[in-house]
Scaffold this active site. Sequence first.
Site, PDB file in Angstrom:
ATOM      1  N   ASP A  28       2.964  -6.232 -10.035  1.00  0.00           N
ATOM      2  CA  ASP A  28       3.582  -6.446 -11.342  1.00  0.00           C
ATOM      3  C   ASP A  28       2.950  -5.474 -12.342  1.00  0.00           C
ATOM      4  OD1 ASP A  28       1.087  -7.512 -12.054  1.00  0.00           O
ATOM      5  OD2 ASP A  28       1.781  -9.594 -11.958  1.00  0.00           O
ATOM      6  N   ALA A  29       3.267  -5.615 -13.605  1.00  0.00           N
ATOM      7  CA  ALA A  29       2.783  -4.676 -14.632  1.00  0.00           C
ATOM      8  C   ALA A  29       1.263  -4.682 -14.776  1.00  0.00           C
ATOM      9  CB  ALA A  29       3.428  -5.004 -15.976  1.00  0.00           C
TER      10      ALA A  29
END
Length: 153
Positions: A28-29
Amino acid sequence: MRHRNGDGQGGRLSGFVWPVRAYWEDTDASGVVYHANYLRWFERGRTEWLRSLGHDQESMRIQLGIAFTVASLEIRYLRPARLDDALEVQVQIEQARRASLEFLQRLHRVADGELLSEARVRVGCVDAATFRPRSLPELGIGREADRKFSESG
């Protein structure tokens, strides 16, 4: 890829080991691996375990008319895998039945050996056309299937 005898340390399993690495596409980010990717890595570990025994799923489907399907899955996420981590997927048979195999799988980080995730997976052997249960063919797993999970952790 390799087969390993359990060392009794850090929850290591005897059985098959498959290396993976966490890439950008897996995270994810924040650089933490998305939870569904653990399932992909466990699936690939079982597939490569089967291949290490001289079988591949497509040939088995075509030649023997069988397929494997996940019947049940229990997974524990213990610690996060992160971007660029080198990891090991461990595969061990806990039980072999007439038409199913029960696996214990673990994901460890290579750098420190930390256990990140553990899954118990029951895979059924089915007729590729009807998806009804079929007896497992001889896979060459006799000794491994007789070995029960002995380490705790």
